[in-house]
Design a protein around this motif. Structure first.
Motif, PDB file in Angstrom:
ATOM      1  N   LEU A   6       0.094  -5.518   3.457  1.00 49.09           N
ATOM      2  CA  LEU A   6      -0.298  -4.202   2.963  1.00 49.09           C
ATOM      3  C   LEU A   6       0.625  -3.748   1.834  1.00 49.09           C
ATOM      4  O   LEU A   6       0.180  -3.138   0.851  1.00 49.09           O
ATOM      5  CB  LEU A   6      -0.259  -3.184   4.106  1.00 49.09           C
ATOM      6  CG  LEU A   6      -1.343  -3.321   5.172  1.00 49.09           C
ATOM      7  CD1 LEU A   6      -1.044  -2.374   6.332  1.00 49.09           C
ATOM      8  CD2 LEU A   6      -2.722  -3.041   4.596  1.00 49.09           C
TER       9      LEU A   6
ATOM     10  N   GLU B  79      -0.261  -5.178  -1.496  1.00 48.27           N
ATOM     11  CA  GLU B  79      -1.502  -4.627  -2.044  1.00 48.27           C
ATOM     12  C   GLU B  79      -1.353  -3.173  -2.480  1.00 48.27           C
ATOM     13  O   GLU B  79      -1.969  -2.745  -3.459  1.00 48.27           O
ATOM     14  CB  GLU B  79      -2.625  -4.745  -1.002  1.00 48.27           C
ATOM     15  CG  GLU B  79      -2.979  -6.174  -0.619  1.00 48.27           C
ATOM     16  CD  GLU B  79      -3.527  -6.981  -1.780  1.00 48.27           C
ATOM     17  OE1 GLU B  79      -4.127  -6.372  -2.694  1.00 48.27           O
ATOM     18  OE2 GLU B  79      -3.359  -8.212  -1.782  1.00 48.27           O
ATOM     19  N   TYR B  80      -0.558  -2.394  -1.746  1.00 46.44           N
ATOM     20  CA  TYR B  80      -0.529  -0.948  -1.963  1.00 46.44           C
ATOM     21  C   TYR B  80       0.661  -0.462  -2.779  1.00 46.44           C
ATOM     22  O   TYR B  80       0.683   0.690  -3.207  1.00 46.44           O
ATOM     23  CB  TYR B  80      -0.560  -0.222  -0.613  1.00 46.44           C
ATOM     24  CG  TYR B  80      -1.936  -0.169  -0.007  1.00 46.44           C
ATOM     25  CD1 TYR B  80      -2.821   0.852  -0.332  1.00 46.44           C
ATOM     26  CD2 TYR B  80      -2.355  -1.158   0.868  1.00 46.44           C
ATOM     27  CE1 TYR B  80      -4.091   0.892   0.221  1.00 46.44           C
ATOM     28  CE2 TYR B  80      -3.624  -1.134   1.421  1.00 46.44           C
ATOM     29  CZ  TYR B  80      -4.491  -0.109   1.094  1.00 46.44           C
ATOM     30  OH  TYR B  80      -5.751  -0.080   1.627  1.00 46.44           O
TER      31      TYR B  80
ATOM     32  N   LYS C 279      -0.219   1.147  -6.116  1.00 52.42           N
ATOM     33  CA  LYS C 279      -1.338   2.101  -6.156  1.00 52.42           C
ATOM     34  C   LYS C 279      -0.905   3.492  -6.643  1.00 52.42           C
ATOM     35  O   LYS C 279      -1.737   4.271  -7.095  1.00 52.42           O
ATOM     36  CB  LYS C 279      -1.961   2.230  -4.760  1.00 52.42           C
ATOM     37  CG  LYS C 279      -2.563   0.938  -4.218  1.00 52.42           C
ATOM     38  CD  LYS C 279      -3.708   0.436  -5.071  1.00 52.42           C
ATOM     39  CE  LYS C 279      -4.348  -0.809  -4.447  1.00 52.42           C
ATOM     40  NZ  LYS C 279      -5.421  -1.347  -5.306  1.00 52.42           N
TER      41      LYS C 279
ATOM     42  N   TRP D 104       7.216   6.300  -2.980  1.00 50.89           N
ATOM     43  CA  TRP D 104       6.127   5.448  -2.491  1.00 50.89           C
ATOM     44  C   TRP D 104       6.499   3.967  -2.638  1.00 50.89           C
ATOM     45  O   TRP D 104       6.355   3.181  -1.697  1.00 50.89           O
ATOM     46  CB  TRP D 104       4.864   5.766  -3.280  1.00 50.89           C
ATOM     47  CG  TRP D 104       3.695   4.872  -3.064  1.00 50.89           C
ATOM     48  CD1 TRP D 104       3.393   3.735  -3.761  1.00 50.89           C
ATOM     49  CD2 TRP D 104       2.635   5.035  -2.103  1.00 50.89           C
ATOM     50  NE1 TRP D 104       2.226   3.168  -3.304  1.00 50.89           N
ATOM     51  CE2 TRP D 104       1.729   3.948  -2.288  1.00 50.89           C
ATOM     52  CE3 TRP D 104       2.350   5.982  -1.131  1.00 50.89           C
ATOM     53  CZ2 TRP D 104       0.581   3.792  -1.520  1.00 50.89           C
ATOM     54  CZ3 TRP D 104       1.196   5.825  -0.365  1.00 50.89           C
ATOM     55  CH2 TRP D 104       0.335   4.755  -0.557  1.00 50.89           C
TER      56      TRP D 104
ATOM     57  N   TRP E 297       7.329   0.892   0.338  1.00 51.28           N
ATOM     58  CA  TRP E 297       6.659  -0.397   0.439  1.00 51.28           C
ATOM     59  C   TRP E 297       7.626  -1.551   0.185  1.00 51.28           C
ATOM     60  O   TRP E 297       7.456  -2.642   0.749  1.00 51.28           O
ATOM     61  CB  TRP E 297       5.486  -0.457  -0.530  1.00 51.28           C
ATOM     62  CG  TRP E 297       4.315   0.388  -0.103  1.00 51.28           C
ATOM     63  CD1 TRP E 297       3.781   1.442  -0.774  1.00 51.28           C
ATOM     64  CD2 TRP E 297       3.553   0.245   1.103  1.00 51.28           C
ATOM     65  NE1 TRP E 297       2.729   1.975  -0.063  1.00 51.28           N
ATOM     66  CE2 TRP E 297       2.562   1.257   1.090  1.00 51.28           C
ATOM     67  CE3 TRP E 297       3.607  -0.623   2.194  1.00 51.28           C
ATOM     68  CZ2 TRP E 297       1.636   1.412   2.118  1.00 51.28           C
ATOM     69  CZ3 TRP E 297       2.683  -0.468   3.224  1.00 51.28           C
ATOM     70  CH2 TRP E 297       1.717   0.529   3.189  1.00 51.28           C
TER      71      TRP E 297
END
Length: 331
Positions: free
Chosen positions: A98, A101-102, A105, A111, A115
């Motif tokens: 995840l 992929e994120y 974003k 943020w 991640w």
């Protein structure tokens, strides 16, 4: 050669391929906070594995599926007895996937930091727990007369298994550092090469201690020979990383991983999961296997599709063979 032996070897090959390929993915993730001084450098590190990490994970899915089909008793006992560590590995891999992929974003720094931490922990946890799991498989676990795991979670956290986890952590981290030196150019290449040289000096004594303990405990001549070759390959990796010969160094760390897995499976055979309660309770390639018909069908399927998969993955690595540098990462 009996099909049970063939599939035992094939499962060993699948695990060797998984640790060879996913090992440097784990290493890159673990080193992300160390070599990723800013967002662009972290993106550079992530982009080195971006095109291949998900394909590398396919190897563990195939290894698990092959074990389920070829040795259902082994699969059932392994996944029930090792449920918690395997669940932690699964969760870590999901979270890491995840994160890849994120992460991009949103442009928020908080943020991305969140991640990035997910990538770090999602790499660190499996790198340790895979070593703990396989060390326990080799050492043996308490199995009762029904081939069911009779221990608890803390039985798995014995000194030998913890040393196995530390060995895989050190080896995968070194493998990742060498991979970054091989796949990048500019400051990242220089820093990764220097770090690899330092990591090699730490990895050698840890891996040597584990291999020596394994050899003394099992006294399998062929397994010991493979362990010696793994140790020589790792020693070669030390010299090659110090001379900045990244391609040969990566080949040496890769050979170390493959030889170590081969030594584990050779030492384990004909057992697939020894019992520490009574050797009569051990699972072997004979009493844990599927029917001959099942193994025959699996063999034909594997013979037909394995070359296609290998060619496709090889082509992927060829397409993305170019070194990356910071100028390739947009601001």
């Amino acid at each position: 050669m009996e099909l049970t032996t063939v599939w035992f070897i094939l499962i060993g090959v699948l695990w060797a391929g998984y640790f060879l390929l996913e090992g440097f993915d784990f290493g890159v993730g673990i080193l992300l906070p160390v070599l990723g001084r800013d967002d662009r450098s972290r993106r550079l590190a992530i982009n080195t594995i971006g095109p291949v990490w998900d394909a590398n994970e396919v190897w563990v899915l195939v290894a698990g599926g092959a074990t389920f089909a070829a040795f259902p008793e082994w699969y059932a006992t392994l996944f029930s007895g090792f449920f918690l560590p395997l669940l932690l590995i699964l969760v870590a891999l999901i979270v890491r996937g995840l994160a890849f992929e994120y992460r991009g974003k949103r442009s928020s720094a908080a943020w991305k930091r969140g991640w990035d931490l997910a990538i770090f922990w999602g790499s660190l946890i499996p790198a340790i727990l895979w070593g703990v799991a396989f060390a326990n498989i080799l050492r043996g676990v308490p199995l009762d007369a029904n081939h069911e795991y009779a221990g608890g979670f803390f039985n798995l956290l014995n000194p030998y298994a913890l040393l196995g986890g530390l060995t895989t952590l050190a080896l995968f981290t070194l493998h990742g550092a060498v991979f970054l030196a091989l796949k990048t150019d500019g400051p990242m290449r220089t820093e990764a090469g220097r770090l690899a040289a330092r990591l090699a000096l730490v990895t050698v004594p840890i891996a040597a201690a584990f291999l020596i303990w394994t050899g003394i405990a099992n006294l399998d001549g062929f397994g010991i020979a493979l362990s010696v070759l793994a140790a020589l390959s790792l020693t070669g990796a030390v010299l090659l990383t110090r001379s900045r010969r990244e391609g040969w160094a990566f080949a040496a760390t890769g050979a170390t991983i493959v030889l170590a897995v081969a030594a584990l499976f050779v030492t384990l055979f004909p057992n697939v999961m020894p019992s520490t309660i009574d050797t009569a309770n051990s699972l072997t390639v004979g009493n844990a296997s599927s029917t001959p018909y099942t193994l025959t069908v699996m063999t034909w399927v594997a013979a037909a599709f394995t070359p296609i998969v290998l060619l496709y993955q090889g082509w992927t690595y060829w397409v993305f063979r170019k070194r990356l540098k910071l100028s390739d990462i947009p601001t």
